[in-house]
Write a protein that holds these residues in place. Structure first.
Motif, PDB file in Angstrom:
ATOM      1  N   LEU A 138       0.868  -0.949  -0.022  1.00 26.82           N
ATOM      2  CA  LEU A 138      -0.054  -0.077  -0.021  1.00 26.82           C
ATOM      3  C   LEU A 138       0.848   1.173  -0.084  1.00 26.82           C
ATOM      4  O   LEU A 138       1.985   0.946   0.489  1.00 26.82           O
ATOM      5  CB  LEU A 138      -0.923  -0.026   1.250  1.00 26.82           C
ATOM      6  N   GLU A 151      -2.464   8.669   9.110  1.00 37.73           N
ATOM      7  CA  GLU A 151      -2.490   7.616   9.858  1.00 37.73           C
ATOM      8  C   GLU A 151      -2.953   7.749  11.424  1.00 37.73           C
ATOM      9  O   GLU A 151      -3.362   6.763  11.930  1.00 37.73           O
ATOM     10  CB  GLU A 151      -1.170   6.835   9.747  1.00 37.73           C
ATOM     11  N   TRP A 155      -9.230   6.407   9.274  1.00 39.86           N
ATOM     12  CA  TRP A 155      -8.161   6.081   8.123  1.00 39.86           C
ATOM     13  C   TRP A 155      -7.598   4.649   8.726  1.00 39.86           C
ATOM     14  O   TRP A 155      -7.597   3.386   7.829  1.00 39.86           O
ATOM     15  CB  TRP A 155      -7.007   6.947   8.391  1.00 39.86           C
ATOM     16  N   GLN A 156      -7.295   4.490   9.950  1.00 37.02           N
ATOM     17  CA  GLN A 156      -7.017   2.916  10.561  1.00 37.02           C
ATOM     18  C   GLN A 156      -8.173   1.854  10.399  1.00 37.02           C
ATOM     19  O   GLN A 156      -7.683   0.817  10.175  1.00 37.02           O
ATOM     20  CB  GLN A 156      -6.403   3.196  11.958  1.00 37.02           C
ATOM     21  N   LEU A 206      -7.941   0.665   7.072  1.00 36.47           N
ATOM     22  CA  LEU A 206      -6.820  -0.261   6.622  1.00 36.47           C
ATOM     23  C   LEU A 206      -7.060  -1.526   7.120  1.00 36.47           C
ATOM     24  O   LEU A 206      -6.566  -2.549   6.474  1.00 36.47           O
ATOM     25  CB  LEU A 206      -5.655   0.480   7.050  1.00 36.47           C
ATOM     26  N   HIS A 246      -6.989  -4.879   5.006  1.00 33.96           N
ATOM     27  CA  HIS A 246      -5.820  -5.683   5.416  1.00 33.96           C
ATOM     28  C   HIS A 246      -6.214  -7.139   5.818  1.00 33.96           C
ATOM     29  O   HIS A 246      -5.599  -8.157   5.283  1.00 33.96           O
ATOM     30  CB  HIS A 246      -4.843  -4.999   6.374  1.00 33.96           C
ATOM     31  N   ILE A 257       3.764  -1.340   3.908  1.00 30.68           N
ATOM     32  CA  ILE A 257       2.863  -0.005   3.718  1.00 30.68           C
ATOM     33  C   ILE A 257       3.955   0.988   3.332  1.00 30.68           C
ATOM     34  O   ILE A 257       4.728   1.187   4.406  1.00 30.68           O
ATOM     35  CB  ILE A 257       1.892   0.400   4.614  1.00 30.68           C
ATOM     36  N   PHE A 303      -3.660   3.611  -1.584  1.00 33.73           N
ATOM     37  CA  PHE A 303      -4.499   3.150  -0.463  1.00 33.73           C
ATOM     38  C   PHE A 303      -5.974   3.845  -0.536  1.00 33.73           C
ATOM     39  O   PHE A 303      -6.906   3.109  -0.714  1.00 33.73           O
ATOM     40  CB  PHE A 303      -4.093   3.272   1.025  1.00 33.73           C
TER      41      PHE A 303
END
Length: 749
Positions: A338, A346, A351-352, A355, A359, A367, A574
């Motif tokens: 990514l 982040e 956002w997390q 991800l 993932h 990443i 991403f």
């Protein structure tokens, strides 16, 4: 009119002129004939009075006689075919033909593919007959033109009542008379005053008439007309610039050069030199008229008779797989990386969350990110000489906990650091990471050095010093460098400096435009890096484009991974940046800013499943074997796509592809007798494309919870499962829609 090639067939028996505009910047013109524009390649914009039409490859538009229009090129490789039909000739066959008005809009909005195909077929036939110049070509031209005219009358005729044109008969006649006079006498001295006297009107009235109905002043129109006419002499004769200027109505060579430079940004001499120093020599131009250039390849695409052909029959591809043992033992897989720019993002919980969601499905290896030393990411106490890595730790903790390895890009800016102070800061950071996460973890990470100054000498100096410095300090870690080639890059000169360095990989970054222009040189660069036994990563920087939200991009991603960049890993973006409130804005991410999966995400997901020894492959398919599972990936050949949907308007007009654009794949595979489970994934505009569903919803700008949940439910690909009995072979028939992707897993039950 910037016309590189001109075919004039205007005889008493042949009522048509044909022009081919190649690499034309723009032209403004008027014809007493009916003009049909056919965009063979590229993009163009057509302006007719207050109407603007965006034209793309395959588009056809009719311009009625006496309509002033301007064509502006969008792409450098645009090719437009212009067919002029003399309306008075066809009066013999159809009374009142010269007074017919043809509806333009229906040509762009009508979704009936046959209607388009017939016109393309007829126009391409006319051009091919002309290029052939055989004994009967004039008869063939006349026959094809009569069929074309009959088809236009039957399908696109519209009463002129209410047409947005010069409606007053007297005014219409006057204006046509003025334009025809200019067309016949452009090479003579003409003034606005003389023309006003000739028509018994005031200079002011004539000037306003031009501005209102031409959208351009009198003098500018006359200069453009003269410039237009001069191009034939400039390209096709050896006349001097002075001769060309005088022969086409300019008062002097200086006046001609001034107008020419305003429109072409170069002098007539420079244009002529450039024309004959390009890859196309004068000999090749002659070959063009004989029909031996790439133009014929484009025209032949439209040669199938659209009325006689069975439009319900798709193209067919048959694949025979006799041996599933993969004797060549070529293993296909890739590192899943990514990529994003703004490391500060982040820290955002949303956002997390996004991800973590993807993932869990794809299990990314790395990443890649930059900006770790931007303001706000770390703090330095100058008095105590101590760094505070709290924000960075939060990010790295998240990655380590999710078992995704950091790929950290260290960008050097000489305005903020000396090389020495930069090295000290990086050393402190790496020591902190080893202490916090352990050397066994950190040695699996990747550390990339990059220079914001793109000069080769500055990059070489920084990279050499950095590799030497950190090899001595931390010899167990994996280091790489970023290489951004210039327009005239010499990879040997750059790479020569790193043959004996402690280097593991090189990231090559370039714009899509440079890559498309220099693919051959890029392959040489990749081979040179491979010869140094280094890993190559390729980052192609692209611009925002609605293409990125569609199944087109999904197919392109697969095509690039399996064909263009085979054996070279490429990070993928991403998530779309939150720079606008628009749900779709052509962002480069796998996800929209609020976490919806775009078709390109599904393409990456399917590529992740294509892991194993290669059994066979072709332009539309890959078949691999992994232990007891056979995986078949079917995809559209991206090279067949004529154009990118840079606007929603283009995409909506072209997304209703006919069955003719689909591909029927028949795959026959020899298998041991027994029961087999077939599991298939389908991605197309009906399955897994939230962009198409958004269009179906009416392109809403805002979403309530119900609407968002509905469109989210459409992000899922179609999944099917079945068990079949196999005696000695398995026959699979799969219809692959235009820009569709299918992956089939075959497992013995």
């Amino acid at each position: 009119m910037k016309c590189k090639y001109e075919f004039i067939e205007y005889h008493k028996s042949l009522p048509l002129n044909i022009f081919v505009y190649e690499k034309a910047d723009e032209y403004l013109t008027w014809h007493k004939e009916i003009e049909i524009l056919f965009v063979l390649k590229g993009k163009a914009t057509l302006n007719i009075k207050d109407q603007t039409y965006h034209l793309y490859a395959k588009d056809i538009l009719v311009i009625n006689r006496n309509e002033i229009h301007q064509v502006t090129q969008v792409d450098s490789d645009t090719i437009i075919l212009s067919l002029l039909l003399n309306p008075y000739f066809y009066e013999v066959y159809y009374d009142g033909f010269s007074d017919i008005y043809f509806e333009r809009q229906s040509l762009l909005e009508d979704k009936t593919e046959d209607k388009y195909s017939y016109l393309r077929n007829k126009i391409s036939n006319i051009m091919i007959h002309l290029l052939s110049l055989n004994k009967t070509y004039q008869i063939n031209l006349l026959s094809e033109s009569l069929e074309l005219v009959a088809y236009l009358v039957e399908n696109f005729r519209k009463d002129a009542t209410g047409v947005n044109a010069i409606t007053d008969d007297y005014l219409h006649q006057r204006f046509s008379r003025i334009l025809e006079y200019l067309m016949k006498n452009y090479d003579k001295k003409i003034t606005l005053s003389d023309l006003a006297k000739k028509e018994y009107i005031s200079i002011y009235y004539l000037s306003r008439l031009f501005s209102e109905h031409m959208g351009i002043g009198f003098n500018k129109y006359l200069n453009m007309l003269r410039l237009d006419k001069s191009m034939y002499d400039l390209v096709n004769t050896n006349k001097s610039i002075l001769e060309i200027a005088i022969d086409n109505g300019f008062s002097s060579a200086k006046a001609y050069r001034t107008v020419f430079k305003e429109n072409y940004n170069m002098t007539p001499n420079d244009y002529r030199k450039q024309l004959f120093t390009t890859e196309e020599s004068q000999e090749e131009k002659i070959k063009f008229t004989k029909g031996t250039t790439a133009l014929l390849d484009i025209l032949h695409n439209y040669q199938t008779n659209p009325i006689a052909a069975n439009k319900n029959e798709p193209n067919t591809l048959e694949i025979e797989v006799d041996d599933i043992n993969a004797k060549n033992k070529q293993w296909i897989s890739f590192e899943k990386i990514l990529y994003f720019d703004y490391v500060y993002d982040e820290l955002n919980i949303n956002w997390q969350t996004n991800l973590e969601k993807i993932h869990n499905e794809i299990n990314f290896d790395y990443i890649r990110f930059s900006g770790i030393f931007n303001h706000g990411m770390y703090f330095y106490d100058d008095k105590e000489k101590v760094y505070n890595w709290f924000n960075v730790d939060n990010i790295l903790d998240f990655f380590v906990n999710k078992k995704i390895k950091p790929f950290i890009k260290f960008s050097y800016n000489k305005k903020e650091f000396t090389i020495k102070s930069w090295h000290i800061m990086l050393e402190n950071f790496i020591e902190h990471c080893i202490k916090r996460y352990g050397l066994s973890n950190v040695k699996e990470w990747k550390f990339e050095f990059a220079h914001e100054d793109r000069s080769y000498s500055k990059m070489i100096e920084l990279y050499s010093k950095s590799l030497d410095y950190f090899q001595e300090k931390f010899d167990k870690l994996k280091y790489g460098i970023e290489f951004i080639p210039s327009s005239n890059f010499h990879e040997e000169y750059f790479l020569e400096n790193f043959k004996n360095k402690h280097l593991h990989f090189i990231s090559v970054e370039m714009t899509e435009e440079m890559y498309n222009k220099r693919k051959g040189f890029v392959k040489i660069l990749f081979n040179s890096i491979k010869n140094l036994r280094l890993k190559t990563y390729f980052i192609k920087t692209e611009s925002r484009n609605y293409f990125n939200d569609t199944c087109f991009k999904a197919n392109k991603l697969i095509h690039d991974f399996l064909n263009e960049h085979h054996g070279i890993d490429a990070p993928v973006n991403f998530i779309d940046h939150l720079k606008t409130t628009k749900l779709f804005h052509g962002g480069l991410g796998l996800l929209t800013y609020n976490g919806l999966k775009k078709p390109v995400y599904h393409a990456y997901y399917l590529l992740d499943k294509l892991k194993g020894y290669v059994i066979c492959n072709g332009s539309n398919y890959y078949v691999v074997k992994n232990e007891n599972k056979i995986i078949i990936l079917l995809y559209s050949n991206f090279e067949q796509v004529d154009d990118e949907p840079s606007t929603i308007d283009f995409y909506e007009r072209n997304r209703t592809a006919s069955n003719h654009d689909s591909l029927l794949i028949k795959l026959r595979m020899n298998l041991e007798q027994g029961k087999y489970k077939l599991k298939s994934y389908t991605l197309d505009k009906e399955n897994g494309s939230v962009f198409d569903e958004w269009i179906n919803m009416g392109k809403p700008k805002d979403f309530d919870n119900e609407e968002f949940n509905f469109i989210k439910s459409k992000e899922i690909m179609r999944l099917k499962s079945a068990t079949v009995d196999v005696q000695d072979e398995l026959l699979l028939k799969q219809l692959l829609p235009a820009n569709g992707v299918k992956l089939i897993e075959v497992t013995k039950a």
